[in-house]
Scaffold this motif. Structure first.
Motif, short mmCIF file in Angstrom:
data_model
loop_
_atom_site.label_atom_id
_atom_site.label_comp_id
_atom_site.label_asym_id
_atom_site.label_seq_id
_atom_site.Cartn_x
_atom_site.Cartn_y
_atom_site.Cartn_z
N ARG B 35 0.63 -1.29 0.10
CA ARG B 35 -0.17 0.13 -0.22
C ARG B 35 1.24 1.10 -0.24
O ARG B 35 0.59 1.97 -1.00
CB ARG B 35 -1.35 -0.44 0.90
CG ARG B 35 -1.66 1.00 1.38
CD ARG B 35 -2.43 1.17 2.94
NE ARG B 35 -3.90 0.55 1.97
CZ ARG B 35 -4.94 1.14 1.46
NH1 ARG B 35 -4.43 2.44 1.43
NH2 ARG B 35 -5.99 0.47 1.43
N LYS B 157 -10.82 -5.50 1.60
CA LYS B 157 -11.02 -4.75 2.19
C LYS B 157 -9.65 -5.49 3.87
O LYS B 157 -9.89 -4.38 4.48
CB LYS B 157 -11.73 -3.17 1.92
CG LYS B 157 -11.16 -2.19 2.77
CD LYS B 157 -10.70 -1.81 2.09
CE LYS B 157 -10.29 -0.23 2.99
NZ LYS B 157 -9.14 0.92 1.55
N ASP B 162 -5.29 -2.63 5.52
CA ASP B 162 -4.59 -2.09 5.85
C ASP B 162 -2.83 -2.07 4.97
O ASP B 162 -2.17 -1.45 4.85
CB ASP B 162 -4.49 -2.61 7.26
CG ASP B 162 -3.70 -3.70 7.93
OD1 ASP B 162 -4.34 -4.85 6.32
OD2 ASP B 162 -2.96 -4.36 7.92
#
Lengths: 217, 370
Positions: B35, B157, B162
Protein backbone atom coordinates in the motif's frame (compact mmCIF):
# COMPACT_ATOMS: atom_id res chain seq x y z
CA UNK A 1 -25.35 10.07 -66.11
CA UNK A 2 -22.13 8.51 -67.34
CA UNK A 3 -20.91 5.14 -66.10
CA UNK A 4 -18.16 6.83 -64.08
CA UNK A 5 -20.65 9.24 -62.49
CA UNK A 6 -22.86 6.34 -61.41
CA UNK A 7 -19.93 4.36 -60.03
CA UNK A 8 -18.68 7.42 -58.18
CA UNK A 9 -22.14 7.86 -56.66
CA UNK A 10 -22.11 4.20 -55.62
CA UNK A 11 -18.71 4.54 -53.96
CA UNK A 12 -19.85 7.68 -52.16
CA UNK A 13 -23.06 6.02 -50.93
CA UNK A 14 -21.02 3.15 -49.48
CA UNK A 15 -18.51 5.52 -47.88
CA UNK A 16 -21.43 7.44 -46.38
CA UNK A 17 -22.82 4.20 -44.99
CA UNK A 18 -26.14 4.96 -46.66
CA UNK A 19 -27.72 1.58 -47.42
CA UNK A 20 -30.84 2.99 -49.05
CA UNK A 21 -28.86 5.24 -51.38
CA UNK A 22 -26.46 2.38 -52.15
CA UNK A 23 -29.27 0.14 -53.37
CA UNK A 24 -30.80 3.01 -55.30
CA UNK A 25 -27.53 3.67 -57.14
CA UNK A 26 -27.04 -0.06 -57.80
CA UNK A 27 -30.48 -0.02 -59.45
CA UNK A 28 -29.49 3.01 -61.52
CA UNK A 29 -26.31 1.24 -62.60
CA UNK A 30 -28.23 -1.84 -63.73
CA UNK A 31 -30.77 0.32 -65.58
CA UNK A 32 -27.95 2.21 -67.28
CA UNK A 33 -26.54 -1.17 -68.36
CA UNK A 34 -23.27 -0.75 -66.50
CA UNK A 35 -21.55 -4.16 -66.68
CA UNK A 36 -21.78 -6.19 -63.45
CA UNK A 37 -17.98 -6.63 -63.15
CA UNK A 38 -17.60 -2.84 -63.32
CA UNK A 39 -20.19 -2.36 -60.57
CA UNK A 40 -18.44 -4.99 -58.50
CA UNK A 41 -14.85 -3.88 -59.07
CA UNK A 42 -15.00 -0.16 -59.76
CA UNK A 43 -17.96 0.52 -57.52
CA UNK A 44 -18.19 -1.83 -54.56
CA UNK A 45 -14.66 -3.24 -54.24
CA UNK A 46 -13.03 0.11 -54.86
CA UNK A 47 -15.29 1.69 -52.24
CA UNK A 48 -14.21 -0.87 -49.68
CA UNK A 49 -10.57 -0.25 -50.61
CA UNK A 50 -11.22 3.42 -49.93
CA UNK A 51 -12.75 2.47 -46.60
CA UNK A 52 -9.60 0.47 -45.84
CA UNK A 53 -7.41 3.45 -46.75
CA UNK A 54 -9.47 5.76 -44.56
CA UNK A 55 -9.17 3.23 -41.73
CA UNK A 56 -5.39 3.16 -42.15
CA UNK A 57 -5.29 6.94 -42.19
CA UNK A 58 -7.43 7.06 -39.05
CA UNK A 59 -10.11 9.00 -40.87
CA UNK A 60 -12.53 6.12 -40.33
CA UNK A 61 -13.11 4.25 -37.09
CA UNK A 62 -15.41 1.34 -36.33
CA UNK A 63 -18.74 3.21 -36.60
CA UNK A 64 -17.83 4.49 -40.08
CA UNK A 65 -16.49 1.10 -41.19
CA UNK A 66 -19.57 -0.70 -39.89
CA UNK A 67 -21.85 1.74 -41.62
CA UNK A 68 -19.94 1.23 -44.87
CA UNK A 69 -20.08 -2.54 -44.38
CA UNK A 70 -23.81 -2.28 -43.81
CA UNK A 71 -24.19 -0.38 -47.07
CA UNK A 72 -21.99 -2.95 -48.77
CA UNK A 73 -24.21 -5.78 -47.50
CA UNK A 74 -27.20 -4.04 -49.00
CA UNK A 75 -25.32 -3.71 -52.30
CA UNK A 76 -24.39 -7.41 -52.27
CA UNK A 77 -28.00 -8.31 -51.52
CA UNK A 78 -29.24 -6.15 -54.37
CA UNK A 79 -26.62 -7.43 -56.79
CA UNK A 80 -26.92 -11.14 -55.92
CA UNK A 81 -29.27 -12.10 -58.78
CA UNK A 82 -27.04 -10.26 -61.24
CA UNK A 83 -23.84 -11.73 -59.83
CA UNK A 84 -25.20 -15.27 -60.07
CA UNK A 85 -26.26 -14.73 -63.65
CA UNK A 86 -22.93 -13.29 -64.74
CA UNK A 87 -20.37 -14.93 -62.51
CA UNK A 88 -18.93 -18.37 -62.95
CA UNK A 89 -18.77 -19.09 -59.21
CA UNK A 90 -16.55 -18.55 -56.22
CA UNK A 91 -12.78 -18.22 -56.60
CA UNK A 92 -12.26 -20.28 -53.48
CA UNK A 93 -13.70 -21.39 -50.17
CA UNK A 94 -12.91 -19.73 -46.86
CA UNK A 95 -13.72 -20.86 -43.33
CA UNK A 96 -13.72 -18.12 -40.74
CA UNK A 97 -14.52 -17.75 -37.07
CA UNK A 98 -13.56 -16.35 -33.67
CA UNK A 99 -11.66 -18.94 -31.67
CA UNK A 100 -12.91 -20.82 -28.64
CA UNK A 101 -13.18 -18.70 -25.52
CA UNK A 102 -13.71 -15.45 -27.39
CA UNK A 103 -16.97 -13.92 -28.52
CA UNK A 104 -15.83 -10.73 -30.27
CA UNK A 105 -17.15 -10.65 -33.79
CA UNK A 106 -17.06 -7.23 -35.39
CA UNK A 107 -13.66 -7.54 -37.06
CA UNK A 108 -14.23 -11.16 -37.97
CA UNK A 109 -17.56 -10.36 -39.63
CA UNK A 110 -15.92 -7.59 -41.62
CA UNK A 111 -13.30 -10.04 -42.88
CA UNK A 112 -16.09 -12.47 -43.84
CA UNK A 113 -17.84 -9.72 -45.76
CA UNK A 114 -14.67 -8.65 -47.56
CA UNK A 115 -13.85 -12.24 -48.45
CA UNK A 116 -17.34 -12.71 -49.84
CA UNK A 117 -16.99 -9.54 -51.82
CA UNK A 118 -13.56 -10.73 -52.93
CA UNK A 119 -15.15 -13.76 -54.56
CA UNK A 120 -14.95 -16.41 -51.84
CA UNK A 121 -17.64 -18.77 -50.69
CA UNK A 122 -17.48 -18.09 -46.95
CA UNK A 123 -18.37 -20.40 -44.08
CA UNK A 124 -18.65 -18.02 -41.14
CA UNK A 125 -18.65 -20.31 -38.10
CA UNK A 126 -19.44 -17.52 -35.67
CA UNK A 127 -17.81 -17.09 -32.28
CA UNK A 128 -16.35 -19.39 -29.61
CA UNK A 129 -15.38 -21.89 -32.30
CA UNK A 130 -13.16 -24.86 -31.41
CA UNK A 131 -10.10 -25.78 -33.48
CA UNK A 132 -11.81 -29.08 -34.29
CA UNK A 133 -14.79 -27.26 -35.82
CA UNK A 134 -12.50 -25.13 -38.01
CA UNK A 135 -10.68 -28.21 -39.26
CA UNK A 136 -13.84 -30.30 -39.73
CA UNK A 137 -15.51 -27.54 -41.79
CA UNK A 138 -12.36 -27.11 -43.87
CA UNK A 139 -12.19 -30.85 -44.61
CA UNK A 140 -15.90 -31.15 -45.43
CA UNK A 141 -15.85 -28.18 -47.81
CA UNK A 142 -12.41 -28.56 -49.31
CA UNK A 143 -11.52 -25.11 -48.02
CA UNK A 144 -8.68 -23.04 -49.44
CA UNK A 145 -8.42 -20.59 -46.58
CA UNK A 146 -8.99 -20.60 -42.82
CA UNK A 147 -9.18 -17.29 -41.00
CA UNK A 148 -9.23 -17.33 -37.22
CA UNK A 149 -9.72 -14.29 -35.05
CA UNK A 150 -9.03 -13.50 -31.39
CA UNK A 151 -9.56 -10.22 -29.61
CA UNK A 152 -8.12 -11.37 -26.31
CA UNK A 153 -4.66 -12.81 -25.98
CA UNK A 154 -5.74 -15.45 -23.50
CA UNK A 155 -7.49 -17.48 -26.18
CA UNK A 156 -5.07 -17.01 -29.08
CA UNK A 157 -3.33 -20.29 -28.27
CA UNK A 158 -6.39 -22.01 -29.75
CA UNK A 159 -5.10 -20.88 -33.14
CA UNK A 160 -2.09 -23.14 -32.75
CA UNK A 161 -4.48 -26.05 -32.27
CA UNK A 162 -6.00 -25.31 -35.68
CA UNK A 163 -2.54 -25.77 -37.20
CA UNK A 164 -2.14 -29.07 -35.33
CA UNK A 165 -5.58 -30.22 -36.46
CA UNK A 166 -4.88 -29.46 -40.11
CA UNK A 167 -1.63 -31.41 -39.93
CA UNK A 168 -3.40 -34.35 -38.29
CA UNK A 169 -6.06 -34.26 -41.03
CA UNK A 170 -3.31 -34.28 -43.66
CA UNK A 171 -4.46 -31.04 -45.33
CA UNK A 172 -2.09 -28.46 -43.87
CA UNK A 173 -0.36 -27.86 -47.22
CA UNK A 174 -3.64 -27.34 -49.03
CA UNK A 175 -5.02 -24.66 -46.74
CA UNK A 176 -3.83 -21.08 -46.30
CA UNK A 177 -4.16 -20.08 -42.64
CA UNK A 178 -4.57 -16.49 -41.54
CA UNK A 179 -4.82 -15.10 -38.03
CA UNK A 180 -6.05 -11.69 -36.96
CA UNK A 181 -7.34 -9.68 -34.05
CA UNK A 182 -6.52 -6.65 -31.98
CA UNK A 183 -3.98 -8.30 -29.71
CA UNK A 184 -2.07 -10.27 -32.36
CA UNK A 185 0.86 -9.43 -34.60
CA UNK A 186 2.88 -11.06 -37.41
CA UNK A 187 5.19 -12.59 -34.82
CA UNK A 188 2.27 -14.53 -33.40
CA UNK A 189 1.48 -16.03 -36.81
CA UNK A 190 5.08 -17.22 -37.13
CA UNK A 191 5.07 -18.60 -33.61
CA UNK A 192 2.05 -20.83 -34.08
CA UNK A 193 2.91 -21.80 -37.66
CA UNK A 194 0.12 -19.91 -39.44
CA UNK A 195 0.79 -18.73 -42.98
CA UNK A 196 0.14 -15.09 -42.30
CA UNK A 197 -1.24 -12.38 -40.08
CA UNK A 198 -3.88 -10.09 -41.57
CA UNK A 199 -3.91 -6.64 -40.04
CA UNK A 200 -7.35 -5.81 -41.39
CA UNK A 201 -10.17 -7.12 -43.56
CA UNK A 202 -8.80 -5.71 -46.79
CA UNK A 203 -5.30 -7.09 -46.30
CA UNK A 204 -6.67 -10.48 -45.26
CA UNK A 205 -8.75 -10.66 -48.43
CA UNK A 206 -5.84 -9.66 -50.63
CA UNK A 207 -3.62 -12.30 -49.03
CA UNK A 208 -6.29 -14.96 -49.45
CA UNK A 209 -6.84 -13.99 -53.09
CA UNK A 210 -3.10 -14.12 -53.77
CA UNK A 211 -2.87 -17.60 -52.27
CA UNK A 212 -5.82 -18.96 -54.25
CA UNK A 213 -4.53 -17.39 -57.43
CA UNK A 214 -1.14 -19.06 -56.95
CA UNK A 215 -2.72 -22.38 -55.94
CA UNK A 216 -4.97 -22.53 -58.97
CA UNK A 217 -2.17 -21.46 -61.28
CA UNK B 1 -19.16 -4.94 6.99
CA UNK B 2 -22.25 -4.22 4.89
CA UNK B 3 -24.42 -7.25 4.19
CA UNK B 4 -24.16 -8.19 0.52
CA UNK B 5 -26.08 -11.43 0.96
CA UNK B 6 -22.99 -13.67 1.12
CA UNK B 7 -21.60 -15.09 4.34
CA UNK B 8 -18.44 -17.12 4.80
CA UNK B 9 -18.78 -20.16 7.04
CA UNK B 10 -16.36 -20.42 9.96
CA UNK B 11 -14.28 -22.92 8.01
CA UNK B 12 -14.18 -20.69 4.95
CA UNK B 13 -13.24 -17.68 7.03
CA UNK B 14 -10.44 -19.70 8.62
CA UNK B 15 -9.20 -20.59 5.14
CA UNK B 16 -9.23 -16.93 4.11
CA UNK B 17 -7.45 -15.90 7.31
CA UNK B 18 -4.83 -18.58 6.81
CA UNK B 19 -4.02 -17.37 3.27
CA UNK B 20 -3.99 -13.74 4.40
CA UNK B 21 -1.62 -14.58 7.26
CA UNK B 22 0.84 -16.03 4.75
CA UNK B 23 0.53 -12.94 2.59
CA UNK B 24 1.20 -10.76 5.64
CA UNK B 25 4.28 -12.82 6.53
CA UNK B 26 5.73 -12.19 3.09
CA UNK B 27 4.90 -8.48 3.22
CA UNK B 28 6.64 -8.16 6.61
CA UNK B 29 9.93 -9.15 5.01
CA UNK B 30 9.96 -6.06 2.84
CA UNK B 31 10.88 -2.49 3.80
CA UNK B 32 7.43 -1.05 3.22
CA UNK B 33 3.95 -2.42 2.55
CA UNK B 34 2.54 -2.67 -0.97
CA UNK B 35 0.00 0.00 0.00
CA UNK B 36 2.81 2.41 0.91
CA UNK B 37 4.59 1.44 -2.33
CA UNK B 38 1.56 2.19 -4.50
CA UNK B 39 0.76 5.41 -2.67
CA UNK B 40 4.33 6.66 -3.08
CA UNK B 41 4.25 5.92 -6.79
CA UNK B 42 0.89 7.66 -7.21
CA UNK B 43 2.38 10.76 -5.57
CA UNK B 44 5.24 10.68 -8.04
CA UNK B 45 7.75 9.57 -5.41
CA UNK B 46 10.35 6.80 -5.45
CA UNK B 47 9.65 3.90 -3.07
CA UNK B 48 11.86 0.81 -2.50
CA UNK B 49 10.81 -0.80 -5.76
CA UNK B 50 8.23 -0.53 -8.51
CA UNK B 51 4.84 -1.95 -7.48
CA UNK B 52 3.80 -5.14 -9.25
CA UNK B 53 0.23 -5.81 -10.31
CA UNK B 54 -0.79 -9.07 -11.96
CA UNK B 55 -3.98 -9.34 -13.92
CA UNK B 56 -5.20 -12.85 -13.09
CA UNK B 57 -8.69 -12.21 -14.36
CA UNK B 58 -10.50 -15.52 -14.15
CA UNK B 59 -8.66 -18.11 -16.13
CA UNK B 60 -5.28 -18.39 -14.44
CA UNK B 61 -6.61 -17.89 -10.92
CA UNK B 62 -9.07 -20.71 -11.62
CA UNK B 63 -6.50 -23.14 -12.98
CA UNK B 64 -4.12 -22.38 -10.11
CA UNK B 65 -6.94 -23.13 -7.65
CA UNK B 66 -8.06 -26.26 -9.49
CA UNK B 67 -11.49 -25.04 -10.56
CA UNK B 68 -12.99 -23.99 -13.89
CA UNK B 69 -13.25 -20.33 -14.94
CA UNK B 70 -17.00 -20.90 -14.94
CA UNK B 71 -16.81 -21.59 -11.20
CA UNK B 72 -15.34 -18.13 -10.69
CA UNK B 73 -18.23 -16.53 -12.54
CA UNK B 74 -20.84 -18.43 -10.56
CA UNK B 75 -19.42 -18.97 -7.07
CA UNK B 76 -18.20 -15.80 -5.34
CA UNK B 77 -16.67 -17.62 -2.38
CA UNK B 78 -14.65 -19.88 -4.69
CA UNK B 79 -13.63 -16.77 -6.58
CA UNK B 80 -12.39 -15.05 -3.44
CA UNK B 81 -10.37 -18.09 -2.39
CA UNK B 82 -8.95 -18.59 -5.88
CA UNK B 83 -7.80 -14.96 -6.13
CA UNK B 84 -6.31 -14.94 -2.65
CA UNK B 85 -4.54 -18.25 -3.28
CA UNK B 86 -3.10 -16.87 -6.51
CA UNK B 87 -1.92 -13.71 -4.75
CA UNK B 88 -0.31 -15.74 -1.99
CA UNK B 89 1.32 -18.20 -4.38
CA UNK B 90 2.94 -15.62 -6.65
CA UNK B 91 3.51 -12.72 -4.27
CA UNK B 92 2.50 -9.64 -6.22
CA UNK B 93 1.46 -6.41 -4.54
CA UNK B 94 -2.32 -6.20 -4.77
CA UNK B 95 -5.26 -8.55 -5.34
CA UNK B 96 -6.33 -8.73 -8.97
CA UNK B 97 -9.47 -6.75 -9.73
CA UNK B 98 -12.33 -8.96 -10.79
CA UNK B 99 -15.78 -8.53 -12.20
CA UNK B 100 -18.39 -11.23 -12.38
CA UNK B 101 -20.12 -9.66 -15.33
CA UNK B 102 -20.47 -6.29 -17.00
CA UNK B 103 -24.14 -6.49 -16.13
CA UNK B 104 -25.33 -8.83 -18.87
CA UNK B 105 -27.63 -10.83 -16.64
CA UNK B 106 -28.77 -7.80 -14.68
CA UNK B 107 -29.93 -5.94 -17.79
CA UNK B 108 -31.89 -8.84 -19.20
CA UNK B 109 -29.48 -9.71 -22.00
CA UNK B 110 -29.78 -13.21 -23.38
CA UNK B 111 -26.66 -15.09 -22.30
CA UNK B 112 -24.62 -17.96 -23.72
CA UNK B 113 -21.46 -19.51 -22.35
CA UNK B 114 -18.12 -20.39 -23.89
CA UNK B 115 -16.92 -23.98 -23.60
CA UNK B 116 -15.03 -22.84 -20.52
CA UNK B 117 -18.36 -21.69 -19.06
CA UNK B 118 -17.53 -18.00 -19.28
CA UNK B 119 -20.76 -16.07 -19.88
CA UNK B 120 -21.28 -13.67 -22.77
CA UNK B 121 -24.28 -11.76 -24.04
CA UNK B 122 -25.87 -12.59 -27.36
CA UNK B 123 -29.02 -10.48 -27.57
CA UNK B 124 -29.72 -7.19 -25.85
CA UNK B 125 -33.10 -5.78 -25.01
CA UNK B 126 -32.71 -2.67 -27.18
CA UNK B 127 -32.70 -2.77 -30.96
CA UNK B 128 -34.22 0.66 -31.62
CA UNK B 129 -35.25 3.74 -29.65
CA UNK B 130 -38.70 2.16 -29.22
CA UNK B 131 -37.14 -0.47 -26.94
CA UNK B 132 -35.62 1.98 -24.43
CA UNK B 133 -38.63 1.57 -22.16
CA UNK B 134 -37.73 -2.10 -21.74
CA UNK B 135 -34.48 -1.27 -19.97
CA UNK B 136 -34.72 -1.83 -16.25
CA UNK B 137 -31.77 -0.48 -14.32
CA UNK B 138 -30.56 -2.99 -11.75
CA UNK B 139 -30.15 -2.36 -8.05
CA UNK B 140 -26.38 -2.60 -7.69
CA UNK B 141 -26.60 -3.92 -4.13
CA UNK B 142 -29.08 -6.68 -4.86
CA UNK B 143 -29.46 -7.72 -8.47
CA UNK B 144 -27.68 -10.57 -10.19
CA UNK B 145 -23.96 -10.82 -9.66
CA UNK B 146 -23.39 -7.11 -9.03
CA UNK B 147 -23.19 -7.46 -5.21
CA UNK B 148 -20.58 -10.23 -5.53
CA UNK B 149 -17.74 -7.90 -6.45
CA UNK B 150 -18.88 -5.53 -3.69
CA UNK B 151 -18.71 -8.39 -1.21
CA UNK B 152 -15.28 -9.53 -2.43
CA UNK B 153 -13.89 -6.04 -2.15
CA UNK B 154 -15.31 -5.61 1.33
CA UNK B 155 -13.66 -8.86 2.46
CA UNK B 156 -10.34 -7.98 0.82
CA UNK B 157 -10.46 -4.53 2.41
CA UNK B 158 -11.08 -5.99 5.85
CA UNK B 159 -8.43 -8.68 5.55
CA UNK B 160 -5.67 -6.93 3.60
CA UNK B 161 -6.69 -3.32 3.11
CA UNK B 162 -4.17 -1.97 5.63
CA UNK B 163 -1.24 -3.39 3.68
CA UNK B 164 -2.48 -3.50 0.09
CA UNK B 165 -4.55 -1.21 -2.12
CA UNK B 166 -7.83 -2.79 -3.24
CA UNK B 167 -9.01 -2.25 -6.79
CA UNK B 168 -12.51 -2.40 -8.19
CA UNK B 169 -13.53 -3.02 -11.76
CA UNK B 170 -16.24 -1.26 -13.69
CA UNK B 171 -17.07 0.35 -17.03
CA UNK B 172 -18.03 3.70 -18.51
CA UNK B 173 -21.56 4.08 -19.96
CA UNK B 174 -20.30 3.47 -23.51
CA UNK B 175 -18.74 0.19 -22.48
CA UNK B 176 -21.73 -1.08 -20.51
CA UNK B 177 -24.14 -0.18 -23.30
CA UNK B 178 -23.31 -3.38 -25.25
CA UNK B 179 -25.10 -5.37 -22.54
CA UNK B 180 -28.28 -3.64 -23.63
CA UNK B 181 -27.62 -3.32 -27.33
CA UNK B 182 -25.20 -5.43 -29.42
CA UNK B 183 -21.88 -3.65 -29.95
CA UNK B 184 -22.11 -3.49 -33.74
CA UNK B 185 -25.60 -1.94 -33.55
CA UNK B 186 -24.42 0.45 -30.88
CA UNK B 187 -21.48 1.62 -32.97
CA UNK B 188 -23.79 2.06 -35.93
CA UNK B 189 -26.16 4.08 -33.77
CA UNK B 190 -23.34 6.51 -32.98
CA UNK B 191 -23.32 7.32 -36.67
CA UNK B 192 -26.91 6.84 -37.71
CA UNK B 193 -28.98 7.48 -34.60
CA UNK B 194 -27.12 9.84 -32.24
CA UNK B 195 -30.25 10.55 -30.21
CA UNK B 196 -30.59 6.85 -29.37
CA UNK B 197 -26.90 6.71 -28.46
CA UNK B 198 -27.24 9.66 -26.08
CA UNK B 199 -30.44 8.25 -24.58
CA UNK B 200 -28.55 5.06 -23.78
CA UNK B 201 -25.63 7.03 -22.34
CA UNK B 202 -27.89 9.11 -20.13
CA UNK B 203 -29.83 6.04 -19.01
CA UNK B 204 -26.66 4.20 -18.06
CA UNK B 205 -25.02 7.08 -16.20
CA UNK B 206 -27.13 6.38 -13.14
CA UNK B 207 -26.07 2.74 -13.18
CA UNK B 208 -22.34 3.39 -13.55
CA UNK B 209 -22.35 6.11 -10.89
CA UNK B 210 -24.35 3.91 -8.50
CA UNK B 211 -22.06 0.94 -9.05
CA UNK B 212 -18.84 2.95 -8.89
CA UNK B 213 -19.99 4.60 -5.67
CA UNK B 214 -20.92 1.21 -4.22
CA UNK B 215 -17.48 -0.17 -5.11
CA UNK B 216 -15.80 2.67 -3.22
CA UNK B 217 -18.21 2.23 -0.31
CA UNK B 218 -17.31 -1.46 -0.21
CA UNK B 219 -13.67 -0.54 0.22
CA UNK B 220 -12.08 -0.06 -3.19
CA UNK B 221 -9.22 2.42 -3.15
CA UNK B 222 -9.32 2.85 -6.90
CA UNK B 223 -11.40 1.66 -9.83
CA UNK B 224 -10.29 0.26 -13.14
CA UNK B 225 -12.73 1.43 -15.76
CA UNK B 226 -13.09 -0.11 -19.19
CA UNK B 227 -13.37 2.55 -21.89
CA UNK B 228 -14.05 2.25 -25.58
CA UNK B 229 -10.54 3.49 -26.43
CA UNK B 230 -9.71 3.11 -30.11
CA UNK B 231 -13.14 2.27 -31.45
CA UNK B 232 -14.31 5.78 -32.24
CA UNK B 233 -12.83 8.93 -33.73
CA UNK B 234 -11.81 11.89 -31.60
CA UNK B 235 -14.95 13.73 -32.70
CA UNK B 236 -17.21 10.86 -31.69
CA UNK B 237 -15.30 10.38 -28.45
CA UNK B 238 -15.87 14.03 -27.55
CA UNK B 239 -19.54 13.76 -28.47
CA UNK B 240 -20.49 10.38 -27.06
CA UNK B 241 -17.89 9.42 -24.46
CA UNK B 242 -16.12 12.44 -22.99
CA UNK B 243 -19.18 14.07 -21.35
CA UNK B 244 -20.11 10.81 -19.64
CA UNK B 245 -16.55 10.09 -18.49
CA UNK B 246 -16.35 13.62 -17.03
CA UNK B 247 -19.69 13.15 -15.28
CA UNK B 248 -18.71 9.78 -13.92
CA UNK B 249 -15.32 10.89 -12.63
CA UNK B 250 -16.78 13.97 -10.99
CA UNK B 251 -19.47 11.88 -9.31
CA UNK B 252 -17.26 9.15 -7.88
CA UNK B 253 -15.58 9.61 -4.51
CA UNK B 254 -12.21 8.10 -5.51
CA UNK B 255 -9.61 7.81 -8.28
CA UNK B 256 -10.07 5.83 -11.49
CA UNK B 257 -7.80 4.30 -14.11
CA UNK B 258 -8.98 3.79 -17.67
CA UNK B 259 -8.19 0.45 -19.35
CA UNK B 260 -7.35 0.40 -23.04
CA UNK B 261 -6.09 -2.06 -25.58
CA UNK B 262 -6.00 -0.44 -28.99
CA UNK B 263 -4.44 2.67 -30.43
CA UNK B 264 -5.92 5.48 -28.39
CA UNK B 265 -3.32 8.13 -29.21
CA UNK B 266 -6.10 10.40 -30.39
CA UNK B 267 -8.11 10.33 -27.15
CA UNK B 268 -5.57 9.77 -24.41
CA UNK B 269 -5.18 13.44 -23.56
CA UNK B 270 -8.93 13.83 -23.58
CA UNK B 271 -9.26 11.14 -20.90
CA UNK B 272 -6.66 13.03 -18.86
CA UNK B 273 -8.62 16.25 -19.33
CA UNK B 274 -11.72 14.42 -18.10
CA UNK B 275 -9.89 13.77 -14.83
CA UNK B 276 -8.72 10.19 -15.13
CA UNK B 277 -5.93 9.31 -12.68
CA UNK B 278 -4.09 6.80 -14.80
CA UNK B 279 -3.90 4.53 -17.81
CA UNK B 280 -3.91 0.75 -17.64
CA UNK B 281 -2.45 -0.44 -20.92
CA UNK B 282 -2.29 -3.85 -22.46
CA UNK B 283 1.21 -4.78 -23.58
CA UNK B 284 1.85 -4.49 -27.27
CA UNK B 285 -0.92 -1.92 -27.61
CA UNK B 286 -0.03 0.31 -30.53
CA UNK B 287 -0.19 3.69 -28.80
CA UNK B 288 3.40 4.90 -28.51
CA UNK B 289 4.44 4.66 -24.87
CA UNK B 290 6.31 7.95 -25.23
CA UNK B 291 3.05 9.66 -26.11
CA UNK B 292 1.30 8.11 -23.11
CA UNK B 293 4.15 9.05 -20.79
CA UNK B 294 4.09 12.60 -22.11
CA UNK B 295 0.36 12.96 -21.37
CA UNK B 296 0.74 11.17 -18.03
CA UNK B 297 3.50 13.56 -16.98
CA UNK B 298 1.53 16.60 -18.07
CA UNK B 299 -1.53 15.58 -16.06
CA UNK B 300 0.18 13.70 -13.19
CA UNK B 301 -1.36 10.40 -14.22
CA UNK B 302 0.06 6.97 -13.42
CA UNK B 303 0.80 4.45 -16.17
CA UNK B 304 0.32 0.72 -15.72
CA UNK B 305 2.07 -1.26 -18.37
CA UNK B 306 3.73 -4.63 -18.54
CA UNK B 307 4.71 -7.94 -19.95
CA UNK B 308 2.56 -9.66 -22.54
CA UNK B 309 0.62 -12.81 -21.84
CA UNK B 310 2.24 -14.45 -24.88
CA UNK B 311 5.70 -14.00 -23.39
CA UNK B 312 4.49 -15.40 -20.10
CA UNK B 313 2.97 -18.46 -21.79
CA UNK B 314 5.92 -19.30 -23.99
CA UNK B 315 8.93 -17.86 -22.20
CA UNK B 316 11.74 -18.69 -22.21
CA UNK B 317 12.92 -17.29 -18.90
CA UNK B 318 15.52 -15.02 -20.45
CA UNK B 319 12.93 -13.42 -22.73
CA UNK B 320 10.63 -12.78 -19.76
CA UNK B 321 13.49 -11.17 -17.85
CA UNK B 322 14.46 -9.03 -20.81
CA UNK B 323 10.89 -7.90 -21.36
CA UNK B 324 10.52 -6.96 -17.69
CA UNK B 325 13.72 -4.94 -17.87
CA UNK B 326 12.74 -3.26 -21.11
CA UNK B 327 9.25 -2.34 -19.88
CA UNK B 328 10.65 -0.85 -16.68
CA UNK B 329 13.22 1.17 -18.64
CA UNK B 330 10.47 2.56 -20.84
CA UNK B 331 7.97 3.09 -18.06
CA UNK B 332 9.80 4.37 -14.98
CA UNK B 333 9.93 8.14 -14.99
CA UNK B 334 10.71 8.74 -11.33
CA UNK B 335 7.24 7.74 -10.14
CA UNK B 336 3.75 7.14 -11.47
CA UNK B 337 4.48 3.74 -12.99
CA UNK B 338 3.20 0.30 -12.02
CA UNK B 339 4.56 -2.87 -13.60
CA UNK B 340 1.79 -5.23 -14.70
CA UNK B 341 0.99 -8.29 -16.74
CA UNK B 342 -1.76 -8.63 -19.30
CA UNK B 343 -4.63 -10.90 -18.37
CA UNK B 344 -2.87 -14.18 -17.72
CA UNK B 345 -3.51 -16.98 -20.18
CA UNK B 346 -4.82 -20.15 -18.57
CA UNK B 347 -1.79 -21.95 -20.02
CA UNK B 348 0.80 -19.72 -18.35
CA UNK B 349 3.25 -22.05 -16.60
CA UNK B 350 3.62 -21.20 -12.90
CA UNK B 351 7.41 -21.20 -13.28
CA UNK B 352 7.18 -18.46 -15.94
CA UNK B 353 5.15 -16.29 -13.60
CA UNK B 354 7.75 -16.95 -10.93
CA UNK B 355 10.45 -15.75 -13.33
CA UNK B 356 8.38 -12.62 -14.00
CA UNK B 357 8.03 -11.91 -10.29
CA UNK B 358 11.71 -12.50 -9.59
CA UNK B 359 12.75 -10.24 -12.48
CA UNK B 360 10.20 -7.59 -11.47
CA UNK B 361 11.64 -7.47 -7.95
CA UNK B 362 15.23 -7.46 -9.17
CA UNK B 363 14.98 -4.96 -12.02
CA UNK B 364 12.32 -2.90 -10.26
CA UNK B 365 14.56 -1.99 -7.31
CA UNK B 366 14.74 1.77 -6.97
CA UNK B 367 16.60 3.81 -7.84
CA UNK B 368 17.18 1.96 -11.08
CA UNK B 369 20.78 0.97 -11.64
CA UNK B 370 20.72 0.26 -15.37
Amino acid sequence: MTQETILEALRQAILDGDSEQTQKVCGEAINAKVETPAILQEGMTKAMRMVGAKWDAKEFFLPEVLAAADAMKSAIEFMKPHLQAKDGGAIGTAVIGTVKGDVHNIGKNLVALFLELGGFKVFNLGEDVSAEKFVQTAVENNADVIGSSAFVSTVATEMGRIEDGLKAAGIRDKVFTMVGGAVLDPEWAVKIGADTYGKDALQATQLAQAFVSKKKG
Amino acid sequence: MKDYGIQLTKEEEAQVDDICAKIRERVKKEAITPRQRFEAVYRGETPDRIPIQVCALGLHAASNYGVTPGDLYSKPKVSLLAYLTHLERFGYDTPSAFRFSAGEKEFGMELAHTEQAVPFGIKGVVETANDLGKVKLPNVYKDGTLPWQLWMISVLKEKLGDIMPIHGFTVIPGAVAPVIMPMDKLLLALRKDPVLAHCLGALLMKFVIDYGTALFEAGADMLHIVGIDDQVSYAMHRQFEFPYVCGLLKSLPGPCFIIGAGDWSHVIESYAQAGIHGFYLHSGQPTPLDKINEVADKYNCTVRYGVSSNTLVHGPAEKIREEVKSVIKQGWRGGRFVLTTDTLDINTPAENLDVFMEAAREYGKLPLKY
